[in-house]
Write a protein that holds these residues in place. Structure first.
Motif, short mmCIF file in Angstrom:
data_model
loop_
_atom_site.label_atom_id
_atom_site.label_comp_id
_atom_site.label_asym_id
_atom_site.label_seq_id
_atom_site.Cartn_x
_atom_site.Cartn_y
_atom_site.Cartn_z
N LEU A 95 -2.23 -12.01 -51.64
CA LEU A 95 -3.45 -11.47 -51.49
C LEU A 95 -4.04 -10.61 -52.17
CD1 LEU A 95 -3.00 -12.84 -47.56
CD2 LEU A 95 -4.43 -13.89 -49.55
N THR A 96 -4.93 -9.70 -52.95
CA THR A 96 -4.84 -8.91 -53.46
C THR A 96 -6.95 -8.33 -53.06
OG1 THR A 96 -4.49 -9.74 -55.08
CG2 THR A 96 -5.81 -7.81 -55.22
N TYR A 97 -6.71 -7.59 -51.73
CA TYR A 97 -7.62 -6.73 -51.53
C TYR A 97 -8.58 -5.49 -51.78
CZ TYR A 97 -7.37 -10.10 -47.56
OH TYR A 97 -6.98 -11.33 -46.93
N LYS A 98 -9.90 -5.08 -52.26
CA LYS A 98 -10.70 -3.67 -53.24
C LYS A 98 -10.73 -3.33 -51.43
CE LYS A 98 -12.87 -1.73 -56.12
NZ LYS A 98 -13.94 -1.22 -57.71
N ALA A 99 -10.35 -2.11 -51.09
CA ALA A 99 -10.75 -0.83 -49.94
C ALA A 99 -11.88 0.25 -50.44
CB ALA A 99 -9.30 -0.58 -49.24
N THR A 100 -13.39 0.31 -50.07
CA THR A 100 -13.94 1.69 -49.84
C THR A 100 -13.27 2.05 -49.24
OG1 THR A 100 -15.87 0.36 -49.18
CG2 THR A 100 -15.36 -0.19 -51.23
N SER A 101 -12.82 2.00 -48.26
CA SER A 101 -12.78 3.58 -47.45
C SER A 101 -11.64 3.41 -47.00
CB SER A 101 -12.98 2.53 -45.68
OG SER A 101 -12.79 3.35 -44.34
N SER A 102 -11.30 5.00 -46.34
CA SER A 102 -9.97 5.87 -46.97
C SER A 102 -8.56 4.28 -45.19
CB SER A 102 -9.20 6.61 -45.57
OG SER A 102 -10.33 7.66 -44.81
N SER A 103 -9.34 3.66 -44.62
CA SER A 103 -8.88 2.95 -43.64
C SER A 103 -9.15 1.50 -43.97
CB SER A 103 -8.51 4.20 -42.43
OG SER A 103 -9.37 3.65 -41.54
N GLY A 104 -7.81 0.86 -43.00
CA GLY A 104 -9.38 -0.56 -42.81
C GLY A 104 -7.71 -1.64 -42.28
N ALA A 105 -7.96 -2.82 -42.61
CA ALA A 105 -6.93 -3.90 -41.95
C ALA A 105 -7.53 -5.28 -41.96
CB ALA A 105 -6.98 -3.80 -40.31
N ILE A 106 -6.01 -5.99 -42.37
CA ILE A 106 -6.39 -7.13 -42.74
C ILE A 106 -5.73 -8.21 -41.82
CG2 ILE A 106 -5.75 -8.99 -44.58
CD1 ILE A 106 -5.87 -6.20 -46.74
N LEU A 107 -6.15 -9.73 -41.33
CA LEU A 107 -5.60 -10.20 -40.83
C LEU A 107 -5.56 -11.40 -41.99
CD1 LEU A 107 -4.26 -12.12 -38.52
CD2 LEU A 107 -6.58 -11.93 -37.38
N HIS A 108 -4.78 -11.72 -41.78
CA HIS A 108 -3.85 -13.70 -42.50
C HIS A 108 -3.67 -14.42 -41.96
CE1 HIS A 108 -4.26 -16.59 -46.13
NE2 HIS A 108 -3.10 -16.21 -45.85
N LEU A 109 -4.10 -15.47 -41.93
CA LEU A 109 -3.52 -16.69 -41.39
C LEU A 109 -2.90 -18.15 -42.02
CD1 LEU A 109 -6.46 -17.39 -37.98
CD2 LEU A 109 -4.26 -15.79 -38.59
N PRO A 110 -2.00 -17.93 -42.43
CA PRO A 110 -1.36 -19.26 -44.05
C PRO A 110 -1.89 -20.55 -43.22
CG PRO A 110 0.24 -17.15 -43.00
CD PRO A 110 -1.05 -17.69 -41.68
N THR A 111 -2.08 -20.67 -41.68
CA THR A 111 -2.38 -22.31 -42.08
C THR A 111 -4.72 -22.85 -41.80
OG1 THR A 111 -3.19 -21.98 -39.38
CG2 THR A 111 -0.53 -22.74 -40.19
N GLY A 112 -5.18 -21.95 -41.93
CA GLY A 112 -5.98 -21.14 -42.00
C GLY A 112 -7.25 -21.47 -40.88
N TYR A 113 -6.34 -21.54 -39.69
CA TYR A 113 -7.02 -22.55 -38.29
C TYR A 113 -5.98 -21.40 -36.96
CZ TYR A 113 -6.98 -25.57 -35.04
OH TYR A 113 -7.56 -26.24 -33.15
N ALA A 114 -7.16 -21.63 -35.86
CA ALA A 114 -7.00 -20.58 -35.24
C ALA A 114 -7.93 -21.66 -33.86
CB ALA A 114 -7.13 -19.51 -34.80
#
Length: 259
Positions: free
Chosen positions: A114-133
């Motif tokens: 999973l590739t992301y680009k950050a435009t801030s000095s801090s951040g967070a990512i949550l990924h759900l492999p099942t795509g469901y909650a």
């Protein structure tokens, strides 16, 4: 250096699903997070002390017991809503989702990144492999839990300090009114990185088996963390991992705050 759980929770605070838990797992002896739990958050994981919607002899209360004079709370289903969330990723507002790849491998395994680009000095990512909650919560407009909390929070706090020997401030004591749960998850957070830096979360041999790491492209980050769910094949599809939590808590001047 800030704690990963604090960076993560702050970065995803704008999501409308409650408080983000860095560690959505649960104590095996205590059981998964449920509505009616009274407890606190420690290092990004919710710790249940007891559950007021179950009997004192229920398995949810078996580990630590209940306060003296405990009275079970009943909430009619008309006050509780349930819904499904079909989404594979959540990220903080200064992150742009760039690319997600999954390449089939031998057998049932696959490589993923999973590739992301950050435009801030801090951040967070949550990924759900099942795509469901799944989300379940008591309505914010319902006064049932507010009134129960008002009558009991002082007694709960004394019990926790004197009988359970936990050092928990009154405003850290949480009363769970809802949750969002999934079956599998990967989380990442970073702080003090250089702006406009790329971030990639990935690994080999399957989302359910790989160890994941965060790789910031310029390697100038002072704080970068990842955490992931480790599940057996039998547990792989159990929706019991609490990624967001809705709660009420007592604040100064006899006011009530929630999430």
């Amino acid at each position: 250096m800030p704690a990963a759980s604090n960076v993560y929770a702050h970065a995803l605070a704008d999501e409308d699903y409650g408080y983000p838990l860095w560690d959505p797992g649960y104590e095996q002896k205590a059981g998964e997070v449920e509505i009616g739990d009274v407890g606190f958050i420690e290092k990004g994981r919710f710790v249940r002390l007891f559950n007021v919607m179950q009997r004192p002899d229920d398995e949810l209360n078996a580990l630590r017991g209940v306060p003296e004079g405990f009275r079970q709370l009943t909430i009619d289903e008309k006050h509780i809503s349930t819904s499904s969330i079909n989404r594979d990723s959540f990220w903080s507002k200064h992150i742009t989702k760039v690319e997600a790849k999954a390449t089939a491998g031998a057998g049932s395994t696959f490589d993923a990144s999973l590739t992301y680009k950050a435009t801030s000095s801090s951040g967070a990512i949550l990924h759900l492999p099942t795509g469901y909650a799944e989300e379940r919560q008591v309505s914010e407009r319902s006064m049932i839990m507010h009134e129960y909390l008002r009558r009991n929070y002082e007694h709960w706090h004394r019990y926790i300090q004197q009988s359970q020997k936990f050092t928990v401030a009154e405003n850290d004591l949480l009363f769970v009114r809802g949750w969002v749960k999934t079956a599998d998850w990967i989380v990442a957070a970073f702080a003090h990185s250089k702006e406009e830096e790329g971030a990639s979360i990935g690994g080999g041999h399957g989302l359910f088996k790989a160890s994941f790491s965060i790789d910031l492209a310029k390697q100038e980050v002072q704080g970068g963390w990842t955490n992931r769910c480790a599940r057996t094949k039998q547990e792989a599809h159990q929706v019991d991992q609490c990624i967001f939590i809705h709660f009420l808590k007592h604040t100064a001047h006899d006011r009530w705050n929630g999430c």
